[in-house]
Write a protein that holds these residues in place. Structure first.
Motif: not given
Length: 342
Positions: A178-204
């Motif tokens: 129940h936390i309201w969020l507004s998120l803004h960024y400048v760059f969305r680099p397309a050629n970076l290798v994504p890091h591990a998917d945190p759908c099952v994070p090491e620490i949630c």
């Protein structure tokens, strides 16, 4: 010069072999007050876009994570104040301090403390250079909203390199809390290798208990200017004044960056150069030389620094300061060291 993004390779960190940085962070060379003003202009644009989506509801706490978030959060704090927003500023620290304990899993130095302000806060603004997986920012958002009672979080970043799955996991995690969020960024680099998917994070972060730590006795002796430090006490106008105008490059060690920003803005002939804890390879593209100040600090592209050189450091970093001063003197540089005490 507009904000520039640089692709880098990390040393000694198998969890995070690639990295990015930006010219305005002063880690790759000297930054002028004009470049800081241009960064402020970019941050102002993000604030205004966010405000068009939702008005400010009350006092704001601007939060930066050391090291890269110090300059950005400082400039964001200044810009928010210029817009008439009731704003406080706070940075995390890796030093002995009291507050909320945060783990930045992918970092070479993962342990952070977020001091808790004794002020009423309605909104939390987290300002970062990059959102990598979202784990750390989610942890910070959830812990601070729980500790301070604020329910609105705005996140501002220079770059967001998350996958769509990571973005969805992040948004749903905040919605479930129940936390309201507004998120803004400048760059969305397309050629970076994504890091591990945190759908099952090491620490949630959602399952991490709020851990409040207390600084050991006498640990504050290693700090200085308590009334001006965002890592020790929430501030409205932190600054450190020097008696004489300064010129050349100010080499700022570690977390003393929070004191340096105003000094660069107040001294037109002075540029900012960060002595950082970030370990990167020399790639002859963005990094051409490196001084390793044992054991923790690195100074990149000294060849691009303006002379004379002034070192600014905390008393807690006196040994590293002494070593850096000796290394620079041996190379023939004119060096002055400032270690403020009260």
């Amino acid at each position: 010069m507009p904000i520039q993004l640089y692709h880098l390779e990390r040393l000694n960190n198998p969890l995070r072999k690639t990295a990015i940085s930006f010219n305005c962070l002063a880690k790759l060379g000297a930054v002028t007050r004009t470049e800081l003003s241009e960064c402020r202009h970019v941050l102002r644009g993000m604030i205004e876009r966010s405000m068009r989506g939702s008005r400010i509801t009350g006092p704001v706490l601007v939060v930066g994570m050391v090291e890269s978030g110090v300059i950005l959060s400082s400039l964001m704090h200044q810009e928010a104040q210029s817009l008439g927003i009731d704003t406080f500023w706070m940075c995390s620290t890796r030093r002995p301090a009291s507050g909320v304990q945060v783990m930045e899993l992918h970092s070479h130095a993962p342990h952070h403390i977020l001091p808790l302000p004794d002020v009423h806060i309605e909104e939390i603004w987290i300002v970062e250079d990059e959102i990598t997986t979202g784990r750390t920012i989610l942890q910070v958002a959830q812990m601070l909203t729980e500790a301070l009672g604020a329910r609105k979080v705005r996140i501002f970043a220079l770059a967001d390199i998350r996958t769509p799955q990571q973005q969805r996991w992040f948004r749903e995690s905040l919605e479930s809390a129940h936390i309201w969020l507004s998120l803004h960024y400048v760059f969305r680099p397309a050629n970076l290798v994504p890091h591990a998917d945190p759908c099952v994070p090491e620490i949630c972060p959602a399952d991490s208990p709020l851990s409040i730590v207390t600084a050991p006795p006498k640990s504050a002796d290693a700090w200085h200017l308590r009334c001006l430090r965002p890592a020790l006490q929430v501030q409205r106008e932190p600054s450190f004044q020097n008696d004489q105008p300064l010129s050349g490059s100010m080499l700022v060690i570690g977390e003393a960056m929070d004191l340096a920003v105003r000094m660069i803005q107040d001294n037109p002939g002075l540029t900012l150069h960060h002595v950082t804890r970030s370990p990167w390879r020399i790639d002859n593209k963005a990094i051409f030389d490196c001084l390793h100040i044992e054991p923790h600090f690195y100074l990149y592209n000294l060849s691009n620094a303006d002379v004379p050189l002034t070192i600014l450091a905390d008393p807690i970093d006196t040994s590293s300061t002494t070593l850096l001063h000796a290394m620079l003197t041996e190379k023939g540089y004119d060096v002055t060291t400032i270690i403020p005490y009260v």
